[in-house]
Design a protein around this motif. Structure first.
Motif, PDB file in Angstrom:
ATOM      1  N   GLN A   1       0.825  -1.210   0.000  1.00  0.00           N
ATOM      2  CA  GLN A   1       0.000   0.000   0.000  1.00  0.00           C
ATOM      3  C   GLN A   1       0.860   1.263   0.000  1.00  0.00           C
ATOM      4  OE1 GLN A   1      -2.509  -0.586   3.442  1.00  0.00           O
ATOM      5  NE2 GLN A   1      -4.062  -1.710   2.281  1.00  0.00           N
ATOM      6  N   LYS A   2       2.043   1.188   0.626  1.00  0.00           N
ATOM      7  CA  LYS A   2       2.968   2.327   0.610  1.00  0.00           C
ATOM      8  C   LYS A   2       3.592   2.512  -0.777  1.00  0.00           C
ATOM      9  CE  LYS A   2       4.383   2.063   5.476  1.00  0.00           C
ATOM     10  NZ  LYS A   2       5.521   1.798   6.399  1.00  0.00           N
ATOM     11  N   LEU A   3       3.930   1.397  -1.423  1.00  0.00           N
ATOM     12  CA  LEU A   3       4.601   1.458  -2.718  1.00  0.00           C
ATOM     13  C   LEU A   3       3.640   1.752  -3.867  1.00  0.00           C
ATOM     14  CD1 LEU A   3       7.012  -1.594  -2.298  1.00  0.00           C
ATOM     15  CD2 LEU A   3       7.640   0.829  -2.233  1.00  0.00           C
ATOM     16  N   ASP A   4       2.413   1.277  -3.736  1.00  0.00           N
ATOM     17  CA  ASP A   4       1.417   1.417  -4.798  1.00  0.00           C
ATOM     18  C   ASP A   4       0.902   2.859  -4.853  1.00  0.00           C
ATOM     19  OD1 ASP A   4      -0.725   1.255  -6.554  1.00  0.00           O
ATOM     20  OD2 ASP A   4      -1.271  -0.753  -5.889  1.00  0.00           O
ATOM     21  N   PRO A   5       0.971   3.518  -6.007  1.00  0.00           N
ATOM     22  CA  PRO A   5       0.423   4.881  -6.135  1.00  0.00           C
ATOM     23  C   PRO A   5      -1.052   4.963  -5.768  1.00  0.00           C
ATOM     24  CG  PRO A   5       1.775   4.334  -8.036  1.00  0.00           C
ATOM     25  CD  PRO A   5       1.601   3.060  -7.251  1.00  0.00           C
TER      26      PRO A   5
ATOM     27  N   ILE B   1       2.554  -7.157 -10.960  1.00  0.00           N
ATOM     28  CA  ILE B   1       2.555  -8.333 -10.088  1.00  0.00           C
ATOM     29  C   ILE B   1       1.611  -8.086  -8.917  1.00  0.00           C
ATOM     30  CG2 ILE B   1       3.943  -9.811  -8.600  1.00  0.00           C
ATOM     31  CD1 ILE B   1       5.694  -7.637 -11.136  1.00  0.00           C
ATOM     32  N   PRO B   2       0.612  -8.967  -8.717  1.00  0.00           N
ATOM     33  CA  PRO B   2      -0.296  -8.826  -7.586  1.00  0.00           C
ATOM     34  C   PRO B   2       0.248  -9.589  -6.365  1.00  0.00           C
ATOM     35  CG  PRO B   2      -1.109 -10.520  -9.031  1.00  0.00           C
ATOM     36  CD  PRO B   2       0.143  -9.992  -9.674  1.00  0.00           C
ATOM     37  N   LEU B   3      -0.296  -9.272  -5.196  1.00  0.00           N
ATOM     38  CA  LEU B   3       0.135  -9.926  -3.963  1.00  0.00           C
ATOM     39  C   LEU B   3      -0.131 -11.425  -4.024  1.00  0.00           C
ATOM     40  CD1 LEU B   3       1.183  -9.869  -1.055  1.00  0.00           C
ATOM     41  CD2 LEU B   3      -1.160  -9.293  -0.316  1.00  0.00           C
ATOM     42  N   SER B   4      -1.253 -11.848  -4.638  1.00  0.00           N
ATOM     43  CA  SER B   4      -1.599 -13.277  -4.685  1.00  0.00           C
ATOM     44  C   SER B   4      -0.482 -14.085  -5.330  1.00  0.00           C
ATOM     45  CB  SER B   4      -2.905 -13.475  -5.454  1.00  0.00           C
ATOM     46  OG  SER B   4      -3.982 -12.917  -4.747  1.00  0.00           O
TER      47      SER B   4
ATOM     48  N   GLU C   1      14.350 -10.251   0.442  1.00  0.00           N
ATOM     49  CA  GLU C   1      14.130 -11.396  -0.448  1.00  0.00           C
ATOM     50  C   GLU C   1      15.214 -11.390  -1.538  1.00  0.00           C
ATOM     51  OE1 GLU C   1      12.221 -13.856  -0.313  1.00  0.00           O
ATOM     52  OE2 GLU C   1      10.406 -13.364   0.843  1.00  0.00           O
ATOM     53  N   THR C   2      15.787 -12.539  -1.811  1.00  0.00           N
ATOM     54  CA  THR C   2      16.871 -12.618  -2.800  1.00  0.00           C
ATOM     55  C   THR C   2      16.368 -13.008  -4.189  1.00  0.00           C
ATOM     56  OG1 THR C   2      17.306 -14.910  -2.180  1.00  0.00           O
ATOM     57  CG2 THR C   2      18.588 -13.189  -1.064  1.00  0.00           C
ATOM     58  N   LEU C   3      15.122 -13.515  -4.275  1.00  0.00           N
ATOM     59  CA  LEU C   3      14.616 -13.921  -5.584  1.00  0.00           C
ATOM     60  C   LEU C   3      14.308 -12.699  -6.431  1.00  0.00           C
ATOM     61  CD1 LEU C   3      10.859 -14.827  -5.606  1.00  0.00           C
ATOM     62  CD2 LEU C   3      11.918 -13.752  -3.633  1.00  0.00           C
ATOM     63  N   THR C   4      14.172 -12.927  -7.713  1.00  0.00           N
ATOM     64  CA  THR C   4      13.839 -11.854  -8.649  1.00  0.00           C
ATOM     65  C   THR C   4      12.417 -12.045  -9.140  1.00  0.00           C
ATOM     66  OG1 THR C   4      14.613 -13.083 -10.572  1.00  0.00           O
ATOM     67  CG2 THR C   4      16.247 -11.732  -9.398  1.00  0.00           C
ATOM     68  N   VAL C   5      11.887 -10.988  -9.736  1.00  0.00           N
ATOM     69  CA  VAL C   5      10.539 -11.066 -10.303  1.00  0.00           C
ATOM     70  C   VAL C   5      10.498 -12.121 -11.403  1.00  0.00           C
ATOM     71  CG1 VAL C   5       8.773  -9.797 -11.584  1.00  0.00           C
ATOM     72  CG2 VAL C   5      10.026  -8.673  -9.713  1.00  0.00           C
ATOM     73  N   ARG C   6      11.556 -12.211 -12.191  1.00  0.00           N
ATOM     74  CA  ARG C   6      11.605 -13.217 -13.270  1.00  0.00           C
ATOM     75  C   ARG C   6      11.520 -14.629 -12.699  1.00  0.00           C
ATOM     76  NH1 ARG C   6      13.465 -13.380 -18.475  1.00  0.00           N
ATOM     77  NH2 ARG C   6      14.237 -11.233 -18.328  1.00  0.00           N
TER      78      ARG C   6
ATOM     79  N   LEU D   1       9.286  -2.569 -10.974  1.00  0.00           N
ATOM     80  CA  LEU D   1      10.187  -1.755 -10.161  1.00  0.00           C
ATOM     81  C   LEU D   1       9.724  -1.722  -8.701  1.00  0.00           C
ATOM     82  CD1 LEU D   1      12.557   0.182  -9.835  1.00  0.00           C
ATOM     83  CD2 LEU D   1      11.027   2.062 -10.522  1.00  0.00           C
ATOM     84  N   GLN D   2       8.434  -1.490  -8.509  1.00  0.00           N
ATOM     85  CA  GLN D   2       7.902  -1.452  -7.147  1.00  0.00           C
ATOM     86  C   GLN D   2       7.983  -2.832  -6.484  1.00  0.00           C
ATOM     87  OE1 GLN D   2       7.562   1.210  -5.822  1.00  0.00           O
ATOM     88  NE2 GLN D   2       6.935   2.757  -7.312  1.00  0.00           N
ATOM     89  N   MET D   3       7.780  -3.888  -7.273  1.00  0.00           N
ATOM     90  CA  MET D   3       7.883  -5.232  -6.708  1.00  0.00           C
ATOM     91  C   MET D   3       9.321  -5.522  -6.280  1.00  0.00           C
ATOM     92  SD  MET D   3       6.706  -8.001  -5.566  1.00  0.00           S
ATOM     93  CE  MET D   3       4.969  -7.814  -5.982  1.00  0.00           C
ATOM     94  N   HIS D   4      10.311  -5.068  -7.052  1.00  0.00           N
ATOM     95  CA  HIS D   4      11.706  -5.239  -6.646  1.00  0.00           C
ATOM     96  C   HIS D   4      11.954  -4.521  -5.319  1.00  0.00           C
ATOM     97  CE1 HIS D   4      13.548  -7.525  -9.826  1.00  0.00           C
ATOM     98  NE2 HIS D   4      13.039  -6.729 -10.779  1.00  0.00           N
ATOM     99  N   ARG D   5      11.406  -3.311  -5.202  1.00  0.00           N
ATOM    100  CA  ARG D   5      11.552  -2.578  -3.945  1.00  0.00           C
ATOM    101  C   ARG D   5      10.859  -3.308  -2.793  1.00  0.00           C
ATOM    102  NH1 ARG D   5      10.281   3.571  -6.213  1.00  0.00           N
ATOM    103  NH2 ARG D   5      12.299   3.843  -7.286  1.00  0.00           N
ATOM    104  N   PHE D   6       9.718  -3.872  -3.113  1.00  0.00           N
ATOM    105  CA  PHE D   6       8.993  -4.648  -2.106  1.00  0.00           C
ATOM    106  C   PHE D   6       9.851  -5.812  -1.626  1.00  0.00           C
ATOM    107  CE2 PHE D   6       6.414  -8.469  -1.391  1.00  0.00           C
ATOM    108  CZ  PHE D   6       5.607  -8.065  -0.327  1.00  0.00           C
ATOM    109  N   LEU D   7      10.426  -6.563  -2.563  1.00  0.00           N
ATOM    110  CA  LEU D   7      11.248  -7.722  -2.201  1.00  0.00           C
ATOM    111  C   LEU D   7      12.479  -7.304  -1.394  1.00  0.00           C
ATOM    112  CD1 LEU D   7      11.059  -9.655  -5.590  1.00  0.00           C
ATOM    113  CD2 LEU D   7       9.850 -10.202  -3.465  1.00  0.00           C
ATOM    114  N   GLU D   8      13.095  -6.171  -1.804  1.00  0.00           N
ATOM    115  CA  GLU D   8      14.271  -5.687  -1.089  1.00  0.00           C
ATOM    116  C   GLU D   8      13.933  -5.300   0.348  1.00  0.00           C
ATOM    117  OE1 GLU D   8      15.722  -2.477  -3.391  1.00  0.00           O
ATOM    118  OE2 GLU D   8      16.584  -3.743  -4.968  1.00  0.00           O
TER     119      GLU D   8
END
Length: 433
Positions: free
Chosen positions: A66-70, A117-120, A92-97, A81-88
């Motif tokens: 909710q903080k990252l999502d506009p 990418i959705p939370l589900s 989390e060491t995995l990538t979106v790919r 980009l936001q998902m990478h920030r979320f993982l960081e």
């Protein structure tokens, strides 16, 4: 901003209606971050894999998204980009790919063009859950009770918003009232000090004016006395000059008679009898003693000179007295002006003191009103806490019912707990880290 976060109302968790499980998942990921989290928790709460123990972590996932999502709480997914920030943010060491590749292998993602990418998707990957079970999971059989509990939560949040607004207003009013009261008291003290100084200055000015008037009166008296003495000296000099003039007239008459008889006694044009008669008269005339007359003249001349000096001295004294009187009048006039200025200053100081006193009274009333507002804010907090207790009790009842949507119940309880974080510790709240 409000002290407690306001969550968007949870829409009814009806069954997903897609033609197949992939379509159902597509439908699920159109829900908000929070609704996706609730669906996930409800689906696997009692499957024995410990999902219920991860509820707090899922809570953190939702709030971070909710903080990252506009779109904030109304958002449904985020870009890469936001998902990478979320993982960081969760180390989390995995990538979106890698996550997408894994989901494609399970058949959950078939559209290669999807960029967001959705939370589900993350939860399926993170907790290695079967998306088929997720999209077909029953979301509890007590939706009516859940709706009521959600409404109770809304009432709690609204109560805390109102309490928070009242507390902020009361705090601001109290600070402003304290500042105003302090300034008013300071101004009143300064005004009273100025008033006292003005009164002292006025009293001093009045005393100086009285002294100056007395000095002017005394100077006028001395001027009058000096004029009187000058007039007396002038009159005495005039008398002495008149007496001297008379003596001079007598002396001139004696000398003229002497000259006349001498001329007649020596005039050969006359007869011997006439000349002899003149000689006899001259002898008799000269036998009279002119010394007393000359002495009187000398004495009188000296007296006139003395009187002249006395007159001049009196004139000088009168001139000095006139100057002294003029200066005394000027000083008296100046003292009168100073006294009038002091009176005006005293009137002004008194008015300012009254105004300052009125301002202080008004500030004290404002402070009292602020204190009442603070009490009202305290009462609002108490009322909100009462609603919290009612909501907590009701959720415990719902939780105990069979078929309850445990994930949703836990979430509602967590939001109630979050609300308590902004309640004073002395009233049962707690301090957030």
């Amino acid at each position: 901003s409000s002290l407690i976060s306001t969550s968007a109302p949870t829409r009814e968790m009806a069954k997903l209606t897609g033609a197949n499980d992939v379509e159902k998942l597509k439908q699920l990921v159109t829900k908000t971050h929070k609704e996706q989290a609730l669906w996930f928790l409800n689906a696997f709460w009692e499957d024995g894999t410990g999902v219920e123990q991860q509820a707090e972590q899922v809570w953190k996932y939702v709030h971070q998204l909710q903080k990252l999502d506009p779109n904030g709480a109304e958002g449904t997914d985020v870009d890469e980009l936001q998902m990478h920030r979320f993982l960081e943010s969760f180390q989390e060491t995995l990538t979106v790919r890698e996550m997408r590749d894994s989901l494609r292998e399970t058949g959950a993602v078939v559209d290669l063009k999807v960029k967001n990418i959705p939370l589900s998707h993350y939860l399926i990957f993170r907790y290695k859950k079967d998306f088929h079970k997720l999209v077909n999971a029953i979301q509890g059989s007590n939706q009516k009770e859940i709706d009521k509990a959600t409404d109770l939560l809304r009432q709690v949040q609204e109560a805390f918003r109102e309490a928070d607004e009242k507390a902020k207003e009361a705090k601001a009013a109290h600070q402003e009232a304290q500042k105003a009261e302090s300034e008013a008291k300071s101004r009143e003290a300064d005004a009273k000090k100025s008033e006292a100084n003005a009164k002292a200055t006025e009293a001093e000015a009045k005393a100086n004016e009285e002294k100056a008037k007395q000095a002017a009166a005394a100077a006028r008296d001395r001027e009058k006395d000096s004029k009187d003495r000058e007039n007396e000296a002038i009159a005495a000099k005039a008398e002495l000059e008149a007496a001297l003039s008379e003596l001079k007239s007598q002396e001139d008459a004696f000398n003229e008679k002497t000259q006349d008889l001498t001329r007649k006694s020596e005039d050969e044009s006359t007869g011997a009898v006439t000349r002899n008669k003149a000689k006899n008269e001259l002898a008799q005339h000269l036998q009279s003693d002119p010394l007393p007359l000359r002495r009187a003249k000398i004495t009188q001349e000296a007296a006139v000179k003395k009187a002249d000096k006395a007159t001049q001295a009196a004139a000088d004294a009168r001139g000095k007295a006139e100057v002294a009187r003029a200066e005394a009048d000027k000083a008296a006039h100046h003292a009168e002006g100073s006294r009038k200025e002091a009176e005006a200053a005293r009137h002004e100081a008194e008015q300012q003191a009254r105004q300052a006193e009125q301002a202080r009274h008004a500030a004290e009333q404002s402070a009292a009103a602020a204190a009442q507002a603070a009490k009202a804010a305290e009462q609002a907090v108490d009322d909100a806490l009462q609603k919290v207790q009612e909501a907590e009790a009701y959720l415990e009842e719902v939780k105990a019912q069979p078929g309850s949507a445990h994930g949703t119940v836990w979430w509602l309880q967590r939001e109630l707990h979050e609300a308590k974080a902004y309640v004073p510790e002395r009233k049962g709240g707690y301090r957030k880290n």
